[in-house]
Design an enzyme around this catalytic site. Sequence first.
Site, PDB file in Angstrom:
ATOM      1  N   THR A  51      -0.110   4.396   5.264  1.00 43.68           N
ATOM      2  CA  THR A  51      -1.459   3.824   5.394  1.00 43.68           C
ATOM      3  C   THR A  51      -1.590   2.877   6.579  1.00 43.68           C
ATOM      4  OG1 THR A  51      -0.797   2.196   3.719  1.00 43.68           O
ATOM      5  CG2 THR A  51      -2.102   4.064   2.971  1.00 43.68           C
ATOM      6  N   HIS A  82     -10.371  30.495 -10.636  1.00 44.80           N
ATOM      7  CA  HIS A  82     -10.578  29.100 -10.201  1.00 44.80           C
ATOM      8  C   HIS A  82     -11.935  28.945  -9.518  1.00 44.80           C
ATOM      9  CE1 HIS A  82      -6.718  27.474 -11.212  1.00 44.80           C
ATOM     10  NE2 HIS A  82      -6.034  28.311 -10.447  1.00 44.80           N
ATOM     11  N   THR A  89       3.074  -0.916   8.829  1.00 50.65           N
ATOM     12  CA  THR A  89       3.920  -1.239   9.982  1.00 50.65           C
ATOM     13  C   THR A  89       3.107  -1.248  11.265  1.00 50.65           C
ATOM     14  OG1 THR A  89       5.783  -0.183   8.843  1.00 50.65           O
ATOM     15  CG2 THR A  89       6.037  -0.614  11.189  1.00 50.65           C
ATOM     16  N   GLY A 104       0.817  -1.203   0.000  1.00 43.07           N
ATOM     17  CA  GLY A 104       0.000   0.000   0.000  1.00 43.07           C
ATOM     18  C   GLY A 104       0.848   1.248   0.000  1.00 43.07           C
ATOM     19  N   ASP A 121      -0.908  24.571 -12.238  1.00 41.46           N
ATOM     20  CA  ASP A 121      -2.173  24.252 -12.915  1.00 41.46           C
ATOM     21  C   ASP A 121      -1.899  23.523 -14.227  1.00 41.46           C
ATOM     22  OD1 ASP A 121      -3.383  25.642 -10.877  1.00 41.46           O
ATOM     23  OD2 ASP A 121      -3.519  27.514 -11.996  1.00 41.46           O
ATOM     24  N   HIS A 158      -6.558  35.520 -10.499  1.00 46.79           N
ATOM     25  CA  HIS A 158      -6.240  34.120 -10.801  1.00 46.79           C
ATOM     26  C   HIS A 158      -7.037  33.174  -9.901  1.00 46.79           C
ATOM     27  CE1 HIS A 158      -3.372  30.923 -12.210  1.00 46.79           C
ATOM     28  NE2 HIS A 158      -3.784  30.362 -11.072  1.00 46.79           N
ATOM     29  N   GLU A 159      -6.989  33.431  -8.601  1.00 49.18           N
ATOM     30  CA  GLU A 159      -7.711  32.560  -7.660  1.00 49.18           C
ATOM     31  C   GLU A 159      -9.222  32.724  -7.808  1.00 49.18           C
ATOM     32  OE1 GLU A 159      -6.186  30.287  -6.172  1.00 49.18           O
ATOM     33  OE2 GLU A 159      -4.172  31.019  -6.568  1.00 49.18           O
TER      34      GLU A 159
END
Length: 659
Positions: free
Chosen positions: A240, A463, A243, A236, A534, A459-460
């Site tokens: 995750t 989005h 161990t 995996g 992007d 720009h943001e």
Amino acid sequence: MAKDNNSTPKKPKFSSWWIYGIIAALLIGFQFFSSSNLSNIQKTTTSKLKQYLVNGDVEEVLIVKNLGEAQVFLKKEALEKGDHKEVAEKAFSITNTKTPQYSLTYGDLSNFEDDLKKTKAEYNLDTVIDYKNDSNLFGEIILSILPFILIIGIWIFLMRRMSGGGGGGAGGQIFNIGKSKAKLFDEKTDTRTSFKDVAGLEGAKEEVEEIVDFLRNPDKYTSLGGKIPKGALLVGPPGTGKTLLAKAVAGEAKVPFFSLSGSDFVEMFVGVGASRVRDLFKQAKDKSPAIIFIDEIDAIGRARGKNNMTGSNDERENTLNQLLTEMDGFGTNTNVIVLAATNRADVLDKALMRAGRFDRQIYVDLPDIRERKEIFEVHLKPIKTAETLDSEFLAKQTPGFSGADIANVCNEAALIAARKDKKAVNKQDFLDAVDRIVGGLEKKNKIITPGEKETIAYHEAGHATVSWMLEHAAPLVKVTIVPRGQSLGAAWYLPEERLIVRPDQMKDEMCATLGGRAAEKVIFNKISTGALSDLEKVTKQAKAMVTIYGLNDKIGNITYYDSSGQDSYGFSKPYSEETAQTIDKEISILIEEQYERAIELLDKNKDKLTELAQRLLEKEVIFKDDLEKIFGKRTFDKDLAEAATVVDIDVNNTELPES
């Protein structure tokens, strides 16, 4: 409290340093005793010596030429006189050798000899005059053998360091270098982890619980003709809980548990790795039933023959060969199971993966929203919180996070609260921790010009606007133009967790990703380098659609993806130059279509885009509520909620195949 009569005092552990100490003490004692004969000699002068000679008290004068010293031996009757009472009382010798009573340092030897001979002749004395050169035999021996002692000591020290350092443990001595370095888990002294401490991973836990149950009750399975599985491989992504699952097995098994890393077999000496494998399995067989856990097995389990241009792999391949022999060599009645963990199962040797060695492959995947909730509940227990935190809300805020990432979020939230001098951790601290881990540390003092800040804001806002307008784009959580890490601005989304993804969903995501550059084009009619991440993201998505998932009409239902990872070692592409040109063209067409689509959407909503950007410039951070005030509620929010509910029902009630 009564003392246990059966308890016996522990004997001191034997150490080789005791032998060295005894030898050193004997040598020092010998030197001391050999020099003790001279410890009682009293100093005198030449004038007094002449007086002793005149009185007839001196039996012998021994001249030590190399020391410039004369030793005076008195007669027995002279020792009884009162003049020599002091030296007579001190006189003793451990050995039977004759010892002098006086010593003196003369000047010129010839003058001293003439005076002695003159006095002896004048008074007709029977005093013996003798000569010698004194030497320290012990010191000479020590000086002659000291270089050899130093060389041997340095060699022993280096060999001990190379073989693992420790004093009495396996590998601590020169001849134990081939011994296994595996740590035997002790449930009384080691920190015990149980399956209750492992949240999520239900399928993986079920598999390993069966292995533990087999070791506890083997007759339950063997009575029906079943055989013990030789090994289980935990596979995996990093973090995750592979161990951690092995630690839980160690805590629950109630059988000897040998734990080590794949790199523990690697050593600079030829044949050591194979020797350690043999010793490890010998110890496990002697203590069977037992479990061996090898973490990061890809360190020794890589496919053989990949890099034969050099001889560097011979030792690792010998170690792997020995491991293959041991796993397939011990009988089914030895009750020894090998657990191993790796996140690179694609590079492991095929012989290691076959049935009869690692019979089971247990895939430990990234947790879904339900498992993330359980993991949060485990890690929230030791944290002092100011309120009852909604673990489900936190699970929704951390899509794609592994168990290790969630533990890091909880720890980071506690650190943030402590930095702000809070007495307890609240919800906002956890949100700040997620932002800190995903985006990096805020850099409010970073120097940004007003023009750059305006470009970043548009720009943001681009989005946020495009993602709000598209049905399959991820819902927005918040937008910020405060620099974080290497980014100048960021937008946080809450992606829907899908098991399969359709082309229209991927295209909507690509269009939303390109909304930032499209906004710069619409507002300023210029573009900048701020869209690097992007462009990287959409290029990977477009390439995956064309070359991996077979979602392009020109290329067709063909994939050039190799799940075994073998192609990464080759230098040739699995398609022709003509096909490569077609792939490049289709990727470019796909990206440009979504870019034009984003420009078209922003042109239609230019006024709302501007309003959102201005609000972002004013507040620096805006949330979903701000977008609802400008754009109104999303028309597909209801459909998304219903779809999410349907997916949740499917996950809970049906077994979906891995995708």
